[in-house]
Design a protein around this motif. Structure first.
Motif, PDB file in Angstrom:
ATOM      1  N   LEU A   1      -1.311  -5.694  -2.738  1.00  0.00           N
ATOM      2  CA  LEU A   1      -1.994  -5.608  -1.450  1.00  0.00           C
ATOM      3  C   LEU A   1      -3.133  -6.630  -1.388  1.00  0.00           C
TER       4      LEU A   1
ATOM      5  N   VAL B   1      -9.892  -1.057  -1.982  1.00  0.00           N
ATOM      6  CA  VAL B   1      -8.927  -0.752  -3.047  1.00  0.00           C
ATOM      7  C   VAL B   1      -9.294  -1.466  -4.348  1.00  0.00           C
ATOM      8  N   SER B   2      -9.975  -2.611  -4.254  1.00  0.00           N
ATOM      9  CA  SER B   2     -10.391  -3.314  -5.477  1.00  0.00           C
ATOM     10  C   SER B   2     -11.332  -2.437  -6.296  1.00  0.00           C
TER      11      SER B   2
ATOM     12  N   LYS C   1       0.829  -1.209   0.000  1.00  0.00           N
ATOM     13  CA  LYS C   1       0.000   0.000   0.000  1.00  0.00           C
ATOM     14  C   LYS C   1       0.862   1.258   0.000  1.00  0.00           C
TER      15      LYS C   1
ATOM     16  N   GLU D   1     -10.183  -3.465   3.678  1.00  0.00           N
ATOM     17  CA  GLU D   1      -9.141  -2.780   2.903  1.00  0.00           C
ATOM     18  C   GLU D   1      -9.060  -3.321   1.484  1.00  0.00           C
TER      19      GLU D   1
ATOM     20  N   ASN E   1      -9.301   1.744  -6.326  1.00  0.00           N
ATOM     21  CA  ASN E   1      -7.974   1.937  -6.911  1.00  0.00           C
ATOM     22  C   ASN E   1      -7.693   1.048  -8.122  1.00  0.00           C
TER      23      ASN E   1
ATOM     24  N   TYR F   1      -1.520  -1.809  -5.429  1.00  0.00           N
ATOM     25  CA  TYR F   1      -2.774  -2.318  -4.879  1.00  0.00           C
ATOM     26  C   TYR F   1      -3.072  -3.771  -5.250  1.00  0.00           C
TER      27      TYR F   1
END
Length: 362
Positions: A181, A206-207, A173, A202, A210, A178
């Motif tokens: 991550l 982010v999926s 991160k 988290e 980001n 990502y």
């Protein structure tokens, strides 16, 4: 004379072989001293370990002792310990790490009887700890790229090291990697991390935000809801996702099942209210773009908005009734009452909200 000379050669060869075996004994003794040596300086410790490693150099260099399992198991012990102790000296740590890996492989191949199993296991653990040390030192120096590399090396060697997968994800991160991550957090979740709920949050976030991976994010979300059905973040995000997809029916179907199972869960009531309220907000955006001259179209959209808001209202009220600390429910109720021009309920809700905000500041 030939017979005497031959005898002398045989004696010499035996003496030399024994000398090489004594190098293994020397290494064993050196290891015993190294294990129990306390309060030594780094320089003294590395010197002692280096001498032990040198003894194994001599042992494996000789034809008679090169296949002694002890020569390789102790070589692995010394090299892995040097890699661990000298973690800040990355080139030296890595060089000795390679020596240890080679020695571990060789020792395992030679140890048919398992006599050196404990030493080999200790060397493997020390080598893993050395890599972790390097990763942590690199992370603390904000060399996140190197830290991630080291953490990944640890998990490659020990694919069940749950905590290191988490560390790798946190490090990824820091450099905006990502996908890395998500990969590491998913692995930690699969291994039963005690922090699985927050790791899901988290990774899902982010999926979608980001990586823009709707398919992967949706799969993670489904898995998270199955495991943590009472988590309001997951149910709320699924509601948002269904609404964005225009699949209100699917969202409400899912929430109705949850409410039937636990009607006293404030989060479910709130999420159901959202399925109507967010449709109303979407219509409001469309209404704002309508030409004021098109009164009928404007009024039709307004009527639909009011209908959706009226459907959202009882769910938000129920959510607040079940959980008086649910500020978000109060805030939405306040907006709804303002839209409906319901001054009495608006003022009552505003009073509750102001009191709650004041209490939170204390």
């Amino acid at each position: 004379m030939k017979k005497v000379l031959l005898s002398m050669l045989l004696i010499g060869a035996a003496t030399y072989a024994n000398a090489q075996k004594s190098e293994v004994s020397k290494a064993k003794n050196a290891w015993t001293l190294a294990k129990f040596a306390n309060n030594q300086t780094l320089e003294a410790t590395l010197k002692s370990l280096g001498e032990g490693l040198k003894a194994t150099d001599n042992a494996i260099a000789n034809e008679k002792s090169k296949d002694m399992v002890e020569a390789w198991s102790y070589r692995a012990l010394f090299a892995s310990r040097i890699s661990f102790v000298d973690s800040l000296n990355v080139p030296n740590a890595e060089a000795n790490g390679k020596i240890a890996e080679e020695a571990i492989t060789k020792a395992k191949a030679l140890d048919a009887k398992g006599s050196e199993k404990e030493n080999i296991s200790e060397a493997e653990q020390t080598l893993s700890n050395a890599l972790k040390n390097r990763a942590i030192f690199a992370y603390n120096k904000k060399d996140f790229k190197s830290a991630l590399q080291f953490f990944n090396e640890v998990t490659a060697k020990n694919p069940k090291d749950t905590s290191t997968y988490v560390n790798a994800g946190v490090t990824a991160k820091q450099i905006g990697d990502y996908p890395e991550l998500v990969k590491n957090f998913k692995k930690a979740i699969d291994l039963g991390s005690k922090d699985a709920e927050s790791l899901y949050s988290e990774a899902i976030s982010v999926s979608f935000a980001n990586i823009k991976d709707t398919v992967g994010g949706s799969a993670l979300l489904e898995s998270a809801i199955a495991k943590y059905p009472e988590n309001p973040y997951f149910t709320g995000m699924q509601t948002d996702l269904y609404i964005k997809q225009g699949n209100i029916a699917k969202s409400q179907e899912s929430l109705n099942k949850l409410i039937a199972k636990d009607g006293k869960n404030a989060s479910y009531q709130y999420a159901m209210g959202d399925t109507y309220y967010k449709q109303a907000l979407d219509l409001q955006g469309k209404r704002n773009k309508i030409d004021p001259k098109k009164k009928k179209e404007f009024d039709d959209v307004t009527a639909k908005m009011k209908g959706l808001i009226d459907q959202a209202l009882p769910y938000y009220k129920k959510a607040y009734e079940l959980d008086p600390k649910m500020i978000s429910a109060l805030e939405n109720l306040k907006v709804i009452y303002a839209f409906k021009d319901d001054k009495v309920n608006y003022e009552a809700t505003k009073k509750l909200l102001d009191a709650q905000n004041a209490a939170d500041k204390k």
